[in-house]
Motif scaffolding. Structure first.
Motif, mmCIF file in Angstrom:
data_model
loop_
_atom_site.group_PDB
_atom_site.id
_atom_site.type_symbol
_atom_site.label_atom_id
_atom_site.label_comp_id
_atom_site.label_asym_id
_atom_site.label_seq_id
_atom_site.Cartn_x
_atom_site.Cartn_y
_atom_site.Cartn_z
ATOM 1 N N ARG A 4 0.763 -1.351 -0.053
ATOM 2 C CA ARG A 4 0.090 -0.024 0.050
ATOM 3 C C ARG A 4 0.852 1.222 0.154
ATOM 4 N N LYS A 5 1.270 1.596 -1.178
ATOM 5 C CA LYS A 5 2.491 2.852 -1.336
ATOM 6 C C LYS A 5 1.628 4.215 -0.821
ATOM 7 N N ASN A 6 0.584 4.379 -1.607
ATOM 8 C CA ASN A 6 0.163 5.592 -1.448
ATOM 9 C C ASN A 6 -1.000 5.663 -0.370
ATOM 10 N N ILE A 7 -0.931 6.457 0.456
ATOM 11 C CA ILE A 7 -1.830 6.560 1.581
ATOM 12 C C ILE A 7 -2.345 7.907 2.031
ATOM 13 N N VAL A 8 -3.744 8.062 2.052
ATOM 14 C CA VAL A 8 -4.500 9.347 2.249
ATOM 15 C C VAL A 8 -5.057 9.128 3.813
ATOM 16 N N ILE A 9 -4.543 10.236 4.401
ATOM 17 C CA ILE A 9 -5.080 10.488 5.924
ATOM 18 C C ILE A 9 -5.887 11.560 5.821
ATOM 19 N N ARG A 23 4.629 8.256 11.297
ATOM 20 C CA ARG A 23 5.012 6.602 11.462
ATOM 21 C C ARG A 23 5.096 5.958 10.004
ATOM 22 N N PHE A 24 3.955 6.498 9.127
ATOM 23 C CA PHE A 24 4.124 5.789 7.918
ATOM 24 C C PHE A 24 5.212 6.615 7.034
ATOM 25 N N ALA A 25 5.237 7.841 7.178
ATOM 26 C CA ALA A 25 6.435 8.341 6.322
ATOM 27 C C ALA A 25 7.779 7.654 6.811
ATOM 28 N N ALA A 26 8.233 7.245 8.095
ATOM 29 C CA ALA A 26 9.263 6.556 8.362
ATOM 30 C C ALA A 26 9.185 5.140 7.707
ATOM 31 N N ARG A 27 8.267 4.656 7.454
ATOM 32 C CA ARG A 27 8.035 3.379 6.933
ATOM 33 C C ARG A 27 8.325 3.454 5.165
ATOM 34 N N GLY A 28 8.457 4.724 4.720
ATOM 35 C CA GLY A 28 8.570 4.963 3.100
ATOM 36 C C GLY A 28 7.513 4.988 2.421
ATOM 37 N N HIS A 29 6.155 5.193 2.984
ATOM 38 C CA HIS A 29 4.903 5.435 2.168
ATOM 39 C C HIS A 29 4.908 6.714 1.861
ATOM 40 N N ASP A 30 4.323 7.182 0.627
ATOM 41 C CA ASP A 30 4.081 8.364 -0.041
ATOM 42 C C ASP A 30 2.444 8.643 0.589
ATOM 43 N N LEU A 31 2.484 9.951 0.898
ATOM 44 C CA LEU A 31 1.233 10.477 1.616
ATOM 45 C C LEU A 31 0.328 11.658 1.091
ATOM 46 N N ASP A 85 -3.972 3.791 -2.512
ATOM 47 C CA ASP A 85 -3.798 2.361 -2.168
ATOM 48 C C ASP A 85 -4.237 2.150 -0.769
ATOM 49 N N ARG A 86 -4.587 3.157 0.186
ATOM 50 C CA ARG A 86 -5.076 3.091 1.355
ATOM 51 C C ARG A 86 -5.522 4.415 1.828
ATOM 52 N N VAL A 87 -6.918 4.404 2.307
ATOM 53 C CA VAL A 87 -7.481 5.869 2.797
ATOM 54 C C VAL A 87 -7.999 5.456 4.149
ATOM 55 N N ILE A 88 -7.419 6.545 4.897
ATOM 56 C CA ILE A 88 -7.791 6.460 6.362
ATOM 57 C C ILE A 88 -8.586 7.229 6.844
ATOM 58 N N VAL A 89 -9.736 6.984 7.037
ATOM 59 C CA VAL A 89 -10.653 7.975 7.396
ATOM 60 C C VAL A 89 -10.349 8.191 8.971
ATOM 61 N N ASN A 90 -10.171 9.466 9.133
ATOM 62 C CA ASN A 90 -9.775 9.735 10.636
ATOM 63 C C ASN A 90 -10.348 10.985 11.094
ATOM 64 N N ARG A 132 -10.377 0.475 -9.346
ATOM 65 C CA ARG A 132 -8.970 -0.240 -9.445
ATOM 66 C C ARG A 132 -9.019 -1.708 -9.214
ATOM 67 N N GLY A 133 -10.159 -2.125 -8.288
ATOM 68 C CA GLY A 133 -10.086 -3.515 -8.157
ATOM 69 C C GLY A 133 -9.219 -3.814 -6.891
ATOM 70 N N ALA A 134 -9.006 -2.892 -6.094
ATOM 71 C CA ALA A 134 -7.930 -3.197 -5.164
ATOM 72 C C ALA A 134 -8.048 -1.889 -4.085
ATOM 73 N N GLY A 135 -7.679 -2.030 -2.894
ATOM 74 C CA GLY A 135 -7.356 -1.021 -1.935
ATOM 75 C C GLY A 135 -7.689 -1.444 -0.557
ATOM 76 N N HIS A 136 -7.264 -0.539 0.358
ATOM 77 C CA HIS A 136 -7.658 -0.566 1.596
ATOM 78 C C HIS A 136 -8.303 0.452 2.279
ATOM 79 N N LEU A 137 -9.584 0.406 2.810
ATOM 80 C CA LEU A 137 -10.225 1.457 3.592
ATOM 81 C C LEU A 137 -9.900 1.338 5.255
#
Length: 251
Positions: A4-9, A23-31, A85-90, A132-137
């Protein structure tokens, strides 16, 4: 596990959102970071790209109660990053007051932000994932979603119960697809929201340890997770059966 490279928060300018971004930045994710306070987002983005020069961080000023803009921003971000790739509804609000005490406006704002605006974010995210046929909510609910709670927590707990049920329904609908849905139920974690709340919080987790636990849970992609796991997972059993009189005393 898919990458899950690209993450929306959303709600990323402070509290849990800001902590997860670090934390996600430290793991190398694009945000893609969204919140109402653009100045704080810009400062956070500058900090993260300085510390982790290999990542990309884009920001958008966003009031999640502007539902049309939620859809527009998510579409812009998917174009800019190539995919979501991942959207965090926060994004959330904890502004409740006891029902019937003349604070309907505050309770309405809480329910609109936590549930109705949460629905808008889920709609926009899942539409993209279906295409896309993929993703993580990931839906950030609350431990308080487990029971109706008294005093200032009444509307807040109801709104979080609503968003938890929404996430469960989305998960059931997508069960046989590659799209994953996670509901997070944090206990007391240090943030702006808990800082404004009255009363003692003997189980309060620090902001850094709380963010670490949240990200660890998200990366596992479970259907549901209590965060931090200790003591909130065992307490979830007690929460469901505790007599209302005792529940009222400790709320």
């Amino acid at each position: 596990m898919p990458v899950r490279k690209n993450i929306v928060i959303t709600g990323a300018s402070s509290g849990l959102g800001e902590g997860m971004a670090r934390r996600f930045a430290a793991r190398g994710h694009d945000l893609a970071l969204c919140a109402r306070r653009r100045d704080r987002l810009d400062a956070l983005a500058a900090e993260l790209t300085t510390r982790h020069p290999g990542i990309r961080v884009v920001v958008r000023e966003l009031d999640v109660n502007d539902h049309d803009r939620v859809f527009t921003v998510f579409e812009e971000l998917s174009t800019e990053l190539g995919s979501l790739d991942r959207v965090i509804v926060n994004a959330g609000l904890g502004k409740g007051q006891p029902v019937g005490t003349g604070h309907f406006t505050a309770n309405l704002q809480t329910v609109r932000t936590n549930f109705v605006a949460g629905l808008a974010q889920c709609e926009a995210a899942v539409a993209h994932f279906r295409e896309r046929g993929a993703g993580h909510l990931v839906v950030v609910s609350s431990f308080s979603a487990l029971r109706g709670l008294p005093r200032n927590l009444t509307s807040y707990a109801a709104s979080k119960a609503g968003i938890s049920a929404l996430a469960d329904g989305i998960r059931a609908d997508l069960l046989d697809t590659p799209i994953r849905v996670t509901t997070l139920l944090p206990g007391y974690i240090e943030s702006e929201m808990t800082g404004r709340a009255s009363g003692r919080k003997p189980l309060l987790a620090g902001a850094e340890s709380g963010a670490r636990a949240l990200v660890k849970a998200i990366e596992r992609e479970p259907a549901r997770a209590y965060v931090p796991s200790w003591p909130w997972t065992p307490l979830s059993v007690l929460m469901r059966v505790l007599p209302m009189r005792l529940l009222r005393r400790f709320s």
